[in-house]
Design an enzyme around this catalytic site. Structure first.
Site, PDB file in Angstrom:
ATOM      1  CG  HIS A  86      -3.582   9.379  -0.086  1.00 34.74           C
ATOM      2  ND1 HIS A  86      -4.793  10.002  -0.225  1.00 34.74           N
ATOM      3  CD2 HIS A  86      -3.745   8.136  -0.592  1.00 34.74           C
ATOM      4  CE1 HIS A  86      -5.653   9.167  -0.791  1.00 34.74           C
ATOM      5  NE2 HIS A  86      -5.041   8.025  -1.029  1.00 34.74           N
ATOM      6  CG  ASP A 138      -2.364   9.715   6.220  1.00 30.65           C
ATOM      7  OD1 ASP A 138      -2.880   8.687   6.710  1.00 30.65           O
ATOM      8  OD2 ASP A 138      -2.441  10.003   5.016  1.00 30.65           O
ATOM      9  CD  GLN A 188      -1.615   2.404   3.146  1.00 27.97           C
ATOM     10  OE1 GLN A 188      -1.399   1.235   3.454  1.00 27.97           O
ATOM     11  NE2 GLN A 188      -2.560   2.731   2.288  1.00 27.97           N
ATOM     12  CE  LYS A 237      -6.396   3.444   3.167  1.00 26.02           C
ATOM     13  NZ  LYS A 237      -6.389   3.030   1.764  1.00 26.02           N
ATOM     14  CB  CYS A 252      -4.601   9.012  -4.126  1.00 30.21           C
ATOM     15  SG  CYS A 252      -6.154   8.371  -4.709  1.00 30.21           S
TER      16      CYS A 252
END
Ligand code: PMP
Length: 404
Positions: A122, A199, A202, A225, A363
């Protein structure tokens, strides 16, 4: 087994209508809807426990401080961190990565040093490194992927040099859904003596994450999220690393003493929390984590895999569809294009049918360049979605396809 109909009642927005049609919300990778308990926590926080934290001797301030610190412990348990000192509250994934990019490069990198990213990152795990690269002369190296959207680990191993200082990759791709083998990626980096940032924007909403099991140096995620509020997120860092890194921002809360001659920074984690933190947001995030824990991360993962299988089967049968991301280990994200229909047209027409999907480059423009496309339509699922909603999506796509 999750009782989806009862669960959906926890999310009032899911029974809303748009353009007179039932809302079909399939944009969960962008942000998730909030259960009642999270919204109520925010309301109760402002009505009952609102006072600035850490500095006050009075009752309310102490209550608010306790709530904030309890929230930190909830995050610690959620990630299985060794200590709550390893949990820093930030505004979200983006700020967490910027913090590491800035503080890590200040402390550990000089001109000519290298950071390894992946092709599917991202922008928030690319641009902060580019900003540092421009300032400090560091170099970015990129792990490529195969046609299914899996990172090429042999190529990854070849990227290490004696100038490699950090690896930063996403756990789950927000476009392809690929679940990257982060444990292996971390172990490979460690063999070279290189620390790793993952990261988790997600991954955390969809699977159990254990930072000690991963043995990862830095792990980041966003509250919004994972059914929590916007404006709050987390940086997990191993204590020895957070201790070593300089502060990202200066201000109140993060000091132990200040004079014009010399300032002594505060202990962990406060060294990284300059200014008044979002102490209502942190408690609401903790509520969201309790909510998903209550459902069970394993149940959530199983339910979402079932939805992904169903959606993949149904969408694969559509004439002219191209699905991007076919890794065997995949999260509940479906990125696709239909024939030559532009993703924006598809998204706008689906919207008129009450179906919320995301369109564009998500993104992840370098990933789009690697795929040779400008963008995709992306449907992303949460446990609260239903097979009927996927049927509605498929009918919608078929309708749009016939119009073109
Ligand atoms: N990384 C990934 C993989 C993401 O999907 C996102 C959000 N789309 C981000 C980082 C950025 O998260 P935020 O905007 O909450 O900081």
């Amino acid at each position: 087994m999750l009782d989806i109909q009862t669960i959906r009642e926890d999310f009032p927005i899911l029974s809303h209508q748009v353009y007179g049609k039932p809302l079909v919300y399939l944009d969960n990778a962008a942000t998730t809807q909030k259960p009642r308990c999270v919204v109520e926590k925010i309301e109760k926080g402002y009505y009952n426990v609102n006072a600035n934290i850490h500095r006050g001797v009075h009752f309310l301030s102490q209550e608010a401080t306790e709530a904030h610190e309890e929230a930190r412990q909830t995050v610690q348990r959620f990630l299985n961190a060794r200590s709550s000192d390893e949990i820093v509250f930030t505004r979200g994934t983006t700020e967490s990565i910027n913090l590491v990019a800035s503080s890590f490069t200040d402390e550990c990198m000089s001109a000519g040093d290298e950071v390894i990213l992946s092709v599917m990152e991202h922008h928030s795990n690319i641009v902060p490194w580019q900003i540092q690269a421009a300032k400090k002369g560091i170099t970015i190296r990129v792990i490529p992927m195969n046609d299914r959207g899996e990172l090429l680990l042999d190529e990854y191993k070849k990227l290490f040099t004696d100038r490699t200082r950090l690896v930063a990759v996403s756990h789950v791709s927000n476009v392809l859904g690929t679940v990257n083998p982060v444990k292996e990626i971390i172990a490979i980096a460690h063999e070279q003596g290189v620390p790793v940032l993952i990261d988790g924007a997600q991954s955390t909403p969809h699977m159990k994450v254990d930072v000690q099991d991963l043995d990862v140096e830095f792990y980041v995620f966003s509250g919004h999220k994972i059914y929590g509020p916007t404006g709050i997120g987390v940086l997990y860092g191993k204590e020895e690393w957070l201790d070593r890194l300089p502060p990202y921002q200066g201000g109140g809360e993060m000091i132990s003493s200040v004079s014009f001659e010399k300032t002594v920074f505060g202990e962990l984690p406060f060294k990284f929390e300059a200014g008044t933190p979002d102490f209502i947001g942190s408690t609401a995030l903790a509520e969201a984590l309790r909510y998903v824990d209550g459902l069970g991360m394993e149940n959530i993962a199983a339910r979402e895999q079932e939805l992904l299988r169903y959606a993949t089967d149904r969408l694969s049968a559509i004439d002219g569809i191209r699905i991007f991301g076919n890794a065997p280990e995949k999260g509940a994200v479906l990125s696709f294009l239909i024939g030559s229909i532009h993703h924006y047209d598809m998204g706008m027409l689906l919207d008129r049918l009450g179906i919320a999907v995301r369109t564009g480059h998500h993104c992840a423009q370098p990933l789009m360049q690697a795929l040779g496309i400008e963008g995709t339509v992306r449907a992303s699922f949460s446990f609260y979605n239903t097979k009927e909603e996927i049927d509605t999506l498929v009918e919608g796509i078929e309708r749009v396809r016939k119009m073109f």
